[in-house]
Design a protein around this motif. Structure first.
Motif, PDB file in Angstrom:
ATOM      1  N   ALA A 177      -7.114   4.203   1.648  1.00  0.00           N
ATOM      2  CA  ALA A 177      -6.097   3.146   1.720  1.00  0.00           C
ATOM      3  C   ALA A 177      -5.892   2.468   0.374  1.00  0.00           C
ATOM      4  O   ALA A 177      -4.760   2.121   0.002  1.00  0.00           O
ATOM      5  CB  ALA A 177      -6.484   2.126   2.776  1.00  0.00           C
ATOM      6  N   ILE A 178      -6.954   2.261  -0.370  1.00  0.00           N
ATOM      7  CA  ILE A 178      -6.834   1.616  -1.687  1.00  0.00           C
ATOM      8  C   ILE A 178      -5.928   2.443  -2.593  1.00  0.00           C
ATOM      9  O   ILE A 178      -5.065   1.899  -3.302  1.00  0.00           O
ATOM     10  CB  ILE A 178      -8.223   1.426  -2.326  1.00  0.00           C
ATOM     11  N   LEU A 179      -6.095   3.757  -2.583  1.00  0.00           N
ATOM     12  CA  LEU A 179      -5.262   4.617  -3.418  1.00  0.00           C
ATOM     13  C   LEU A 179      -3.788   4.501  -3.035  1.00  0.00           C
ATOM     14  O   LEU A 179      -2.907   4.465  -3.908  1.00  0.00           O
ATOM     15  CB  LEU A 179      -5.723   6.071  -3.294  1.00  0.00           C
ATOM     16  N   VAL A 180      -3.513   4.438  -1.734  1.00  0.00           N
ATOM     17  CA  VAL A 180      -2.132   4.321  -1.272  1.00  0.00           C
ATOM     18  C   VAL A 180      -1.537   2.973  -1.678  1.00  0.00           C
ATOM     19  O   VAL A 180      -0.420   2.910  -2.216  1.00  0.00           O
ATOM     20  CB  VAL A 180      -2.060   4.493   0.262  1.00  0.00           C
ATOM     21  N   ILE A 181      -2.275   1.904  -1.436  1.00  0.00           N
ATOM     22  CA  ILE A 181      -1.791   0.568  -1.751  1.00  0.00           C
ATOM     23  C   ILE A 181      -1.533   0.415  -3.248  1.00  0.00           C
ATOM     24  O   ILE A 181      -0.535  -0.178  -3.678  1.00  0.00           O
ATOM     25  CB  ILE A 181      -2.803  -0.494  -1.265  1.00  0.00           C
ATOM     26  N   LYS A 182      -2.408   0.978  -4.059  1.00  0.00           N
ATOM     27  CA  LYS A 182      -2.203   0.919  -5.509  1.00  0.00           C
ATOM     28  C   LYS A 182      -0.955   1.698  -5.916  1.00  0.00           C
ATOM     29  O   LYS A 182      -0.206   1.265  -6.809  1.00  0.00           O
ATOM     30  CB  LYS A 182      -3.435   1.457  -6.244  1.00  0.00           C
ATOM     31  N   ASN A 183      -0.710   2.825  -5.289  1.00  0.00           N
ATOM     32  CA  ASN A 183       0.498   3.588  -5.609  1.00  0.00           C
ATOM     33  C   ASN A 183       1.759   2.811  -5.261  1.00  0.00           C
ATOM     34  O   ASN A 183       2.741   2.820  -6.018  1.00  0.00           O
ATOM     35  CB  ASN A 183       0.492   4.930  -4.883  1.00  0.00           C
ATOM     36  N   LEU A 184       1.755   2.157  -4.119  1.00  0.00           N
ATOM     37  CA  LEU A 184       2.917   1.342  -3.753  1.00  0.00           C
ATOM     38  C   LEU A 184       3.112   0.217  -4.764  1.00  0.00           C
ATOM     39  O   LEU A 184       4.248  -0.082  -5.169  1.00  0.00           O
ATOM     40  CB  LEU A 184       2.751   0.779  -2.344  1.00  0.00           C
ATOM     41  N   GLU A 212      -5.849   1.308  12.148  1.00  0.00           N
ATOM     42  CA  GLU A 212      -6.140   0.807  13.492  1.00  0.00           C
ATOM     43  C   GLU A 212      -6.778  -0.579  13.424  1.00  0.00           C
ATOM     44  O   GLU A 212      -7.009  -1.123  12.344  1.00  0.00           O
ATOM     45  CB  GLU A 212      -7.012   1.797  14.264  1.00  0.00           C
ATOM     46  N   SER A 213      -7.057  -1.140  14.569  1.00  0.00           N
ATOM     47  CA  SER A 213      -7.404  -2.552  14.705  1.00  0.00           C
ATOM     48  C   SER A 213      -8.600  -2.979  13.859  1.00  0.00           C
ATOM     49  O   SER A 213      -8.517  -3.955  13.105  1.00  0.00           O
ATOM     50  CB  SER A 213      -7.682  -2.872  16.181  1.00  0.00           C
ATOM     51  N   SER A 214      -9.710  -2.266  13.956  1.00  0.00           N
ATOM     52  CA  SER A 214     -10.911  -2.698  13.238  1.00  0.00           C
ATOM     53  C   SER A 214     -10.702  -2.625  11.730  1.00  0.00           C
ATOM     54  O   SER A 214     -11.212  -3.458  10.973  1.00  0.00           O
ATOM     55  CB  SER A 214     -12.120  -1.848  13.655  1.00  0.00           C
ATOM     56  N   PHE A 215      -9.939  -1.628  11.291  1.00  0.00           N
ATOM     57  CA  PHE A 215      -9.635  -1.517   9.863  1.00  0.00           C
ATOM     58  C   PHE A 215      -8.823  -2.719   9.395  1.00  0.00           C
ATOM     59  O   PHE A 215      -9.117  -3.313   8.352  1.00  0.00           O
ATOM     60  CB  PHE A 215      -8.866  -0.224   9.585  1.00  0.00           C
ATOM     61  N   LEU A 216      -7.791  -3.077  10.147  1.00  0.00           N
ATOM     62  CA  LEU A 216      -6.959  -4.223   9.781  1.00  0.00           C
ATOM     63  C   LEU A 216      -7.786  -5.498   9.730  1.00  0.00           C
ATOM     64  O   LEU A 216      -7.642  -6.317   8.806  1.00  0.00           O
ATOM     65  CB  LEU A 216      -5.809  -4.372  10.777  1.00  0.00           C
ATOM     66  N   ASP A 217      -8.647  -5.688  10.703  1.00  0.00           N
ATOM     67  CA  ASP A 217      -9.476  -6.901  10.741  1.00  0.00           C
ATOM     68  C   ASP A 217     -10.394  -6.994   9.529  1.00  0.00           C
ATOM     69  O   ASP A 217     -10.604  -8.075   8.976  1.00  0.00           O
ATOM     70  CB  ASP A 217     -10.305  -6.934  12.027  1.00  0.00           C
ATOM     71  N   LYS A 218     -10.931  -5.848   9.105  1.00  0.00           N
ATOM     72  CA  LYS A 218     -11.907  -5.851   8.009  1.00  0.00           C
ATOM     73  C   LYS A 218     -11.264  -5.863   6.625  1.00  0.00           C
ATOM     74  O   LYS A 218     -11.774  -6.492   5.692  1.00  0.00           O
ATOM     75  CB  LYS A 218     -12.821  -4.626   8.119  1.00  0.00           C
ATOM     76  N   HIS A 219     -10.155  -5.137   6.472  1.00  0.00           N
ATOM     77  CA  HIS A 219      -9.706  -4.813   5.119  1.00  0.00           C
ATOM     78  C   HIS A 219      -8.303  -5.292   4.748  1.00  0.00           C
ATOM     79  O   HIS A 219      -7.919  -5.195   3.573  1.00  0.00           O
ATOM     80  CB  HIS A 219      -9.767  -3.297   4.913  1.00  0.00           C
ATOM     81  N   TYR A 220      -7.529  -5.774   5.685  1.00  0.00           N
ATOM     82  CA  TYR A 220      -6.135  -6.114   5.400  1.00  0.00           C
ATOM     83  C   TYR A 220      -6.021  -7.118   4.252  1.00  0.00           C
ATOM     84  O   TYR A 220      -5.287  -6.889   3.273  1.00  0.00           O
ATOM     85  CB  TYR A 220      -5.462  -6.666   6.658  1.00  0.00           C
ATOM     86  N   ASP A 221      -6.733  -8.222   4.343  1.00  0.00           N
ATOM     87  CA  ASP A 221      -6.608  -9.274   3.324  1.00  0.00           C
ATOM     88  C   ASP A 221      -7.016  -8.774   1.944  1.00  0.00           C
ATOM     89  O   ASP A 221      -6.360  -9.082   0.940  1.00  0.00           O
ATOM     90  CB  ASP A 221      -7.441 -10.496   3.711  1.00  0.00           C
ATOM     91  N   SER A 222      -8.106  -8.005   1.873  1.00  0.00           N
ATOM     92  CA  SER A 222      -8.549  -7.507   0.566  1.00  0.00           C
ATOM     93  C   SER A 222      -7.546  -6.510   0.001  1.00  0.00           C
ATOM     94  O   SER A 222      -7.305  -6.479  -1.216  1.00  0.00           O
ATOM     95  CB  SER A 222      -9.940  -6.870   0.671  1.00  0.00           C
ATOM     96  N   LEU A 223      -6.921  -5.695   0.859  1.00  0.00           N
ATOM     97  CA  LEU A 223      -5.920  -4.743   0.379  1.00  0.00           C
ATOM     98  C   LEU A 223      -4.652  -5.447  -0.088  1.00  0.00           C
ATOM     99  O   LEU A 223      -4.006  -5.003  -1.053  1.00  0.00           O
ATOM    100  CB  LEU A 223      -5.594  -3.724   1.472  1.00  0.00           C
ATOM    101  N   ILE A 224      -4.298  -6.532   0.562  1.00  0.00           N
ATOM    102  CA  ILE A 224      -3.160  -7.334   0.092  1.00  0.00           C
ATOM    103  C   ILE A 224      -3.454  -7.872  -1.309  1.00  0.00           C
ATOM    104  O   ILE A 224      -2.591  -7.854  -2.203  1.00  0.00           O
ATOM    105  CB  ILE A 224      -2.862  -8.487   1.063  1.00  0.00           C
ATOM    106  N   ASN A 225      -4.685  -8.307  -1.530  1.00  0.00           N
ATOM    107  CA  ASN A 225      -5.075  -8.791  -2.864  1.00  0.00           C
ATOM    108  C   ASN A 225      -5.077  -7.662  -3.892  1.00  0.00           C
ATOM    109  O   ASN A 225      -4.672  -7.853  -5.046  1.00  0.00           O
ATOM    110  CB  ASN A 225      -6.447  -9.455  -2.808  1.00  0.00           C
ATOM    111  N   ILE A 226      -5.543  -6.484  -3.478  1.00  0.00           N
ATOM    112  CA  ILE A 226      -5.535  -5.327  -4.377  1.00  0.00           C
ATOM    113  C   ILE A 226      -4.100  -4.962  -4.742  1.00  0.00           C
ATOM    114  O   ILE A 226      -3.796  -4.654  -5.907  1.00  0.00           O
ATOM    115  CB  ILE A 226      -6.266  -4.134  -3.729  1.00  0.00           C
ATOM    116  N   TYR A 227      -3.222  -5.002  -3.764  1.00  0.00           N
ATOM    117  CA  TYR A 227      -1.802  -4.720  -4.035  1.00  0.00           C
ATOM    118  C   TYR A 227      -1.262  -5.671  -5.095  1.00  0.00           C
ATOM    119  O   TYR A 227      -0.690  -5.232  -6.113  1.00  0.00           O
ATOM    120  CB  TYR A 227      -0.965  -4.846  -2.757  1.00  0.00           C
ATOM    121  N   TYR A 228      -1.438  -6.969  -4.885  1.00  0.00           N
ATOM    122  CA  TYR A 228      -0.847  -7.931  -5.809  1.00  0.00           C
ATOM    123  C   TYR A 228      -1.536  -7.865  -7.173  1.00  0.00           C
ATOM    124  O   TYR A 228      -0.890  -8.031  -8.216  1.00  0.00           O
ATOM    125  CB  TYR A 228      -0.911  -9.347  -5.237  1.00  0.00           C
ATOM    126  N   GLY A 229      -2.840  -7.603  -7.182  1.00  0.00           N
ATOM    127  CA  GLY A 229      -3.554  -7.456  -8.447  1.00  0.00           C
ATOM    128  C   GLY A 229      -3.063  -6.260  -9.242  1.00  0.00           C
ATOM    129  O   GLY A 229      -2.893  -6.330 -10.468  1.00  0.00           O
TER     130      GLY A 229
END
Length: 409
Positions: free
Chosen positions: A152-159, A292-309
């Motif tokens: 997911a990190i690789l995808v978010i960084k590409n976007l 899926e649900s558990s992934f979103l609960d654990k990682h969504y906020d950090s991935l949003i930060n990775i995106y903006y960073g």
């Protein structure tokens, strides 16, 4: 759709293959054509993986490439606009975005990689897109596997890289950007609300029916009559903070490179729906269609930060500052207003994207010809379908994102 070898290829497909050989300066070619591939389903048909070998001078050369071409002429005509959009992306957008990277000498870790479109055709009746791909290095992701944080990190960084280059182009060359913006402003699927299939409401309601939270279910039931307009509004151009978006970023359109079984790089493929819209339409689509649900609960906020960073870092490479170009406050407001796009798309498509490969063809046919039957069809993976639907719904409402804000924008 598991891969199968094509023993009697259509004459038009052979023509495409021979054209690629000519461009690649290959002679005495041999090739194998596969329809679909191991880990990716071709939901609307038309994806062929070709493995070719031939001679160039005195050397044996191997080429692997994806041919997107519909064997059915009726389907080819139906998807003509999608072909034209992807070709426009490779011919109009990619060269300019690559030039931005070269001009500002964007470093390796922040540089966007684009697939190499070696051949395409806009000729009516012969529409096709052909993209080189090194199958020894890059592999499709199985949509039924749970995506993990490293992928997911690789995808978010590409976007983030894609969006940052678009923002940069708008700032440093507004005339060129406006030319490209005009090409991508009308969405291929939802640009005309009067022709969006009303059957999408039926698919949406089928997913709403398995929602456990009664309050959320009631709100979504009330939203149902408006989802056509929601899709149209979310995919329409916006002032100041729009970018060129991939617009179909989910597991089926991602390929990854691995080292020691760990993902180290990724590419976005399939730009047939690319558009000019809010960057959050890409993010919400990826999160709700692919995780899926558990992934979103654990990682969504950090991935949003990775995106903006990552977005900020690419902009800095181009001598720009994120707070001037896409302020964090505006980004947060876009998350609130435009995440409904990913939610609606996921609820429309979830039954098909959680189906087993053997069910996909049947369900896709139902989607276009017997929508009521599709909604009543119980999947082999019915529990996965129900879990995924509830996961995205619960996350959306937990975040207090808005269902209707986009309608007033």
């Amino acid at each position: 759709m598991r891969k199968r070898k094509l023993s009697r290829p259509h004459v038009d497909l052979l023509e495409i293959i021979n054209k690629v050989a000519e461009i690649s300066n290959l002679r005495d070619i041999e090739f194998v054509i596969e329809v679909g591939c191991d880990n990716v389903d071709c939901f609307i048909g038309g994806l062929h993986v070709v493995r070719m070998r031939g001679m160039s001078d005195k050397f044996k050369i191997k080429r692997s490439f994806i041919v997107k071409w519909h064997p059915n002429p009726v389907e080819r005509a139906c998807f003509r606009e999608a072909y034209l959009r992807e070709i426009a992306y490779y011919k109009s957008a990619v060269p300019v975005l690559l030039d931005i990277q070269r001009r500002y000498k964007v470093i390796e870790g922040l540089r966007m990689k684009f697939p190499n479109c070696i051949f395409s055709s806009t000729e009516r009746g012969k529409e096709c897109v052909t993209v080189l791909i090194e199958h020894r290095e890059y592999f499709f992701f199985d949509r039924l596997n749970k995506i993990d944080l490293n992928h997911a990190i690789l995808v978010i960084k590409n976007l983030a890289k894609l969006h940052a280059l678009s923002f940069t182009l708008a700032k440093v060359d507004p005339q060129k950007f406006n030319e490209i913006k005009d090409i991508f402003s009308k969405d291929v699927q939802y640009g005309d609300a009067t022709v969006i299939p009303k059957s999408l409401i039926t698919f949406f309601l089928a997913s709403v029916a398995v929602v456990s939270d009664t309050d959320a279910k009631e709100k979504l039931m009330k939203l149902a009559p408006s989802i056509i307009l929601v899709l149209n509004k979310c995919t329409s151009p916006i002032e100041n903070y729009g970018t060129i978006c991939h617009s179909d970023c989910w597991n089926n359109n991602l390929i990854f490179k691995y080292q020691n079984k760990k993902p180290v790089d990724s590419l976005l493929v399939d730009f047939q729906l690319s558009r000019y819209a809010s960057p959050v339409t890409d993010l919400s689509y990826f999160f709700y269609m692919s995780t899926e649900s558990s992934f979103l609960d654990k990682h969504y906020d950090s991935l949003i930060n990775i995106y903006y960073g990552t977005l900020s870092a690419v902009l800095r490479q181009c001598d720009l500052f994120a707070e001037d170009i896409y302020p964090r406050g505006v980004f947060q407001k876009h998350l609130e207003d435009y995440s409904v796009y990913g939610l609606v798309e996921a609820l429309i498509s979830m039954k098909i994207i959680t189906a087993e490969s053997e069910e996909v063809t049947k369900l896709t046919e139902m989607k276009y010809n017997q929508p009521d039957e599709l909604c009543q069809y119980e999947l082999e993976n019915q529990s996965l379908y129900t879990e995924r639907v509830n996961g995205v719904v619960n996350h959306f409402f937990k975040k207090n994102y808005a269902l209707y804000n986009v309608l007033s924008l």
